[in-house]
Write a protein that holds these residues in place. Structure first.
Motif, mmCIF file in Angstrom:
data_model
loop_
_atom_site.group_PDB
_atom_site.id
_atom_site.type_symbol
_atom_site.label_atom_id
_atom_site.label_comp_id
_atom_site.label_asym_id
_atom_site.label_seq_id
_atom_site.Cartn_x
_atom_site.Cartn_y
_atom_site.Cartn_z
ATOM 1 N N VAL A 581 0.866 -1.177 0.000
ATOM 2 C CA VAL A 581 0.000 0.000 0.000
ATOM 3 C C VAL A 581 0.906 1.232 0.000
ATOM 4 O O VAL A 581 2.122 1.124 0.145
ATOM 5 C CB VAL A 581 -0.957 0.030 1.220
ATOM 6 N N VAL A 582 0.293 2.392 -0.186
ATOM 7 C CA VAL A 582 1.061 3.639 -0.093
ATOM 8 C C VAL A 582 0.449 4.498 1.000
ATOM 9 O O VAL A 582 -0.681 4.269 1.438
ATOM 10 C CB VAL A 582 1.065 4.397 -1.443
ATOM 11 N N GLN A 583 1.196 5.496 1.422
ATOM 12 C CA GLN A 583 0.685 6.405 2.436
ATOM 13 C C GLN A 583 -0.507 7.180 1.875
ATOM 14 O O GLN A 583 -0.695 7.296 0.661
ATOM 15 C CB GLN A 583 1.785 7.386 2.873
ATOM 16 N N ASP A 584 -1.330 7.735 2.748
ATOM 17 C CA ASP A 584 -2.549 8.433 2.328
ATOM 18 C C ASP A 584 -2.278 9.515 1.298
ATOM 19 O O ASP A 584 -3.079 9.730 0.390
ATOM 20 C CB ASP A 584 -3.247 9.049 3.549
ATOM 21 N N ASP A 585 -1.158 10.218 1.431
ATOM 22 C CA ASP A 585 -0.872 11.328 0.524
ATOM 23 C C ASP A 585 0.129 10.941 -0.568
ATOM 24 O O ASP A 585 0.628 11.799 -1.297
ATOM 25 C CB ASP A 585 -0.324 12.525 1.306
ATOM 26 N N GLY A 586 0.427 9.663 -0.699
ATOM 27 C CA GLY A 586 1.421 9.234 -1.675
ATOM 28 C C GLY A 586 0.811 8.877 -3.022
ATOM 29 O O GLY A 586 -0.397 8.680 -3.159
ATOM 30 N N GLN A 590 0.098 1.972 -8.904
ATOM 31 C CA GLN A 590 -0.551 1.850 -10.210
ATOM 32 C C GLN A 590 -0.316 3.100 -11.063
ATOM 33 O O GLN A 590 0.061 3.016 -12.227
ATOM 34 C CB GLN A 590 -2.062 1.623 -10.000
ATOM 35 N N LEU A 591 -0.519 4.287 -10.472
ATOM 36 C CA LEU A 591 -0.314 5.535 -11.206
ATOM 37 C C LEU A 591 1.163 5.716 -11.561
ATOM 38 O O LEU A 591 1.492 6.128 -12.683
ATOM 39 C CB LEU A 591 -0.807 6.721 -10.371
ATOM 40 N N ALA A 592 2.050 5.407 -10.626
ATOM 41 C CA ALA A 592 3.484 5.535 -10.902
ATOM 42 C C ALA A 592 3.892 4.632 -12.060
ATOM 43 O O ALA A 592 4.675 5.023 -12.931
ATOM 44 C CB ALA A 592 4.288 5.185 -9.648
ATOM 45 N N GLN A 600 7.248 9.192 -18.511
ATOM 46 C CA GLN A 600 7.334 10.349 -17.623
ATOM 47 C C GLN A 600 8.106 9.995 -16.354
ATOM 48 O O GLN A 600 8.091 8.851 -15.890
ATOM 49 C CB GLN A 600 5.929 10.847 -17.255
ATOM 50 N N GLN A 601 8.770 11.006 -15.811
ATOM 51 C CA GLN A 601 9.505 10.826 -14.569
ATOM 52 C C GLN A 601 8.530 10.798 -13.395
ATOM 53 O O GLN A 601 7.559 11.542 -13.363
ATOM 54 C CB GLN A 601 10.503 11.969 -14.375
ATOM 55 N N THR A 602 8.792 9.926 -12.433
ATOM 56 C CA THR A 602 7.962 9.854 -11.229
ATOM 57 C C THR A 602 8.849 10.035 -10.004
ATOM 58 O O THR A 602 10.024 9.640 -10.020
ATOM 59 C CB THR A 602 7.242 8.497 -11.130
ATOM 60 N N PRO A 603 8.324 10.626 -8.955
ATOM 61 C CA PRO A 603 9.131 10.793 -7.741
ATOM 62 C C PRO A 603 9.477 9.440 -7.122
ATOM 63 O O PRO A 603 8.700 8.483 -7.226
ATOM 64 C CB PRO A 603 8.202 11.610 -6.822
ATOM 65 N N GLU A 604 10.642 9.371 -6.523
ATOM 66 C CA GLU A 604 11.070 8.122 -5.882
ATOM 67 C C GLU A 604 10.288 7.929 -4.594
ATOM 68 O O GLU A 604 10.515 8.609 -3.594
ATOM 69 C CB GLU A 604 12.579 8.169 -5.596
ATOM 70 N N THR A 605 9.329 7.022 -4.626
ATOM 71 C CA THR A 605 8.535 6.731 -3.424
ATOM 72 C C THR A 605 8.576 5.232 -3.160
ATOM 73 O O THR A 605 8.579 4.431 -4.100
ATOM 74 C CB THR A 605 7.064 7.163 -3.598
#
Length: 661
Positions: A581-586, A590-592, A600-605
């Motif tokens: 799962v991801v954090q509530d605000d992450g 799926q979207l990443a 597209q570049q995605t933030p490292e999470t």
């Protein structure tokens, strides 16, 4: 240069081959195409004459004439529009996709060039004449040129054509079709009138044909009235009559337009062979006056997802054609809508730049958007799957929608949503003013229904007592969503979860956090909290398991520190050992993943690994000599379960194989 023979462009030769082998399934459509071209030529003259009225010469009244000659087996379509010079005839009739409109634009500059972008293109309709003709002659003179600068273009539809200079007093163009023997039915007044009434009745210019009247044959015996007569026949009188309504279809009262006429008009402007799902025809009065005739197609075009493609309705100002793709009159997410908007307030020389800034255009855009949403709400109301959930709000315009009876609308919204539902979701981020109306129109599959028919209102109406959120999950496929480990506790408790599999869902739901006062909650975000749906005994057992599992959790966090943001015990799993799962605000995984696939570049999470403390594999971790390998296998399997791939698939396989032997 008096006469020359030239070759067709290769693409034209290929097109002519297709045409002569029945490119059009309906043969009589050639007449619609040629009359439409003639009407366009008159529109172009009217537009160009805004700056130079002398172009009208001595014939200010624009018209199209259709005539036939049985003896010569010819059919002629003549207009007194803009006409062509010899060079234009060579280029426009010998080269595909280089219509008169495109060159017309290229000759203008400055503000004129901007205005000229509003004129529609001819396309390739001219070549449809070869469906019925084995030879076509075109005689033309461009407005403003001398009579001696006319041109004659002749071709048999094979590899070449001839052009020559002729004397032509009349401005405009005459297309003469030398008909094949199999097309002699078009040398008939009644046949031509019926085709014109079917396909071209909406043309705002008068379409004229020569009148005919019945004449009895001569007496067989001039001295004996009762001796019989020769066969009678229809003879031309020399008087011309208008055979179409000569008024744009959208300007007529709704009661005077039949369903068949609405459908035929749609097919004409959209080039669609199927009838539309529904349409709305209204005259809007007030601070901004305009008429709208808007259609919802039955099938999506192949280039629906090409957002760079020009799309939009046809714009007229006081019945004068202005542009084909007026994209400022409807938002992008309604780009599938076809139709006509005729404004009484915009200037005739309006440009695309002015359209974007005009207050009247904003009013038209808002009104047209609401009209389309009203049509969709009306279809949803009468859909057999949505009838029980339909409400009165949002369908106040239903009486305005022109369609068959309510029974005929059953199932149409499901048909619409299957074609255009994903596009409609774009409106959640693009049209904040209508977000609530759009939310009511959305449909999804769910854990109780594989069919994409569950609306948010339907879901909320059957929420369990004590349920405080609308739960959903996003995935690449319906199977992946339905079998996700994250749904296990929801299935166990009989809580419905919406299954979202459109690529646009993740993006769209960033703009829809609440529906009718109830929050939307992804089951793949944050710690699962079922609130009142989870009894105290379950909560206490979960807390005790988490407390007892703390030493193992600490080792897991250390082993997976490069992959997982956190590791915690969860109550959402029943049969599976772990999930991500991801954090509530992450950003969801799926979207990443979708963004990375799009380049597209995605933030490292890093995701959060949730483990089921009651699962045998998780229990095996405690004290295992293979703890490090098991920890990584647990993480990679959770990644696979949600449709992702391990960062190092080869290492994952080695770890599994090592434990299997």
């Amino acid at each position: 240069m008096n006469k020359q023979t030239l070759s067709f462009q290769a693409e034209v030769a290929q097109l002519l081959h297709l045409v002569t082998h029945s490119l059009y399934s309906n043969q009589e459509i050639f007449l619609r195409e040629l009359i439409s071209n003639a009407s366009d030529a008159c529109d172009k003259l009217r537009f160009e004459a805004l700056n130079d009225s002398a172009l009208f010469e001595d014939a200010p009244h624009l018209e199209v004439r259709v005539a036939f000659d049985k003896d010569a087996k010819t059919l002629s379509i003549t207009d007194n529009g803009i006409g062509m010079s010899q060079q234009e005839a060579i280029e426009h009739l010998g080269t595909i996709a280089k219509s008169g409109t495109r060159d017309f634009m290229g000759k203008l500059s400055g503000d004129q060039k901007q205005d000229a972008q509003l004129i529609g293109q001819f396309g390739v309709g001219f070549y449809s004449g070869f469906i019925v003709a084995d030879r076509i002659t075109v005689e033309s003179r461009r407005a403003g040129l001398k009579a001696a600068e006319g041109v004659r273009w002749v071709s048999g539809g094979t590899g070449d054509f001839e052009v020559e200079t002729i004397e032509r007093a009349a401005r405009g163009t005459c297309v003469i079709l030398h008909l094949r023997d199999s097309a002699e039915e078009y040398l008939n007044n009644w046949k031509l009138k019926s085709v014109i009434a079917r396909y071209s009745d909406h043309i705002s210019l008068p379409i004229l044909m020569e009148k005919e009247e019945w004449r009895d044959g001569e007496l067989i015996n001039p001295g004996d009235e009762n001796g019989g007569r020769q066969p009678g026949s229809m003879l031309k009188t020399g008087e011309w009559e208008t055979v179409n309504k000569a008024s744009a279809l959208w300007t007529r009262p709704r009661k005077d337009v039949t369903e068949e006429q609405y459908t035929d008009f749609y097919k004409t402007i959209s080039h669609d062979s199927q009838a539309p799902l529904t349409w709305a025809h209204n005259r809007v009065e007030g601070s901004t006056e305009y008429t709208q005739l808007l259609y919802i197609p039955a099938k999506a075009p192949f280039d629906l997802w090409n957002r760079d493609k020009k799309a939009g309705v046809k714009l007229y100002v006081k019945r004068v054609f202005i542009m084909d793709d007026a994209d400022s009159l409807l938002p992008t997410y309604l780009r599938f809508v076809k139709g006509v908007i005729d404004s009484s307030d915009l200037p005739l020389n309006v440009s695309r730049e002015l359209l974007q800034e005009s207050r009247d255009v904003r009013a038209i855009r808002e009104g047209s958007t609401k009209r389309v949403l009203s049509m969709l709400e009306d279809l949803a109301k009468h859909d057999r799957h949505d009838a029980a959930a339909a409400t009165a709000d949002g369908v106040s315009d239903a009486a305005e929608v022109v369609d068959a009876d309510d029974q005929a609308k059953e199932g149409k919204y499901s048909q619409f949503y299957a074609e255009f539902g994903a596009v409609l979701k774009e409106g959640l981020g693009e049209d904040l003013a209508n977000r609530d109306r759009l939310a009511k129109l959305l449909r999804f599959a769910s854990t109780t229904s594989d069919a994409v028919r569950v609306g948010l209102a339907d879901y909320k109406a059957r929420m369990k007592e004590g349920q405080e959120a609308i739960y959903y999950i996003t995935a690449d496929t319906l199977a992946a969503a339905r079998n996700s480990p994250q749904l296990e506790v929801f299935k166990k408790k009989g809580i419905e979860v919406l299954l979202m599999t459109d690529r646009v869902d993740e993006w769209a739901l960033n703009y829809l956090h609440m529906f009718d006062g109830t929050p939307l909650q992804s089951v793949a975000k944050g710690a699962v909290d079922l609130g009142k749906l989870q009894d105290e005994a379950e909560k206490k057992a979960a807390q005790e398991a988490a407390e007892a599992f703390k030493p193992v959790l600490a080792k897991l966090k250390e082993a997976l520190k490069d992959k997982a943001d956190d590791v915690r015990v969860t109550t959402r799993l029943v049969d599976s050992p772990a999930c991500l799962v991801v954090q509530d605000d992450g950003m969801s995984t799926q979207l990443a993943r979708l963004l990375r696939q799009a380049g597209q570049q995605t933030p490292e999470t890093k995701p959060v690994l949730e483990v089921n403390a009651e699962h045998a594999l998780v229990k095996k971790l405690d004290g295992s000599v293979h703890f490090h390998d098991l920890a990584h296998i647990l993480f990679d399997q959770a990644l696979l379960a949600e449709g992702g791939l391990p960062q190092d698939p080869a290492t994952y396989v080695k770890r599994v194989n090592a434990l299997l032997v």
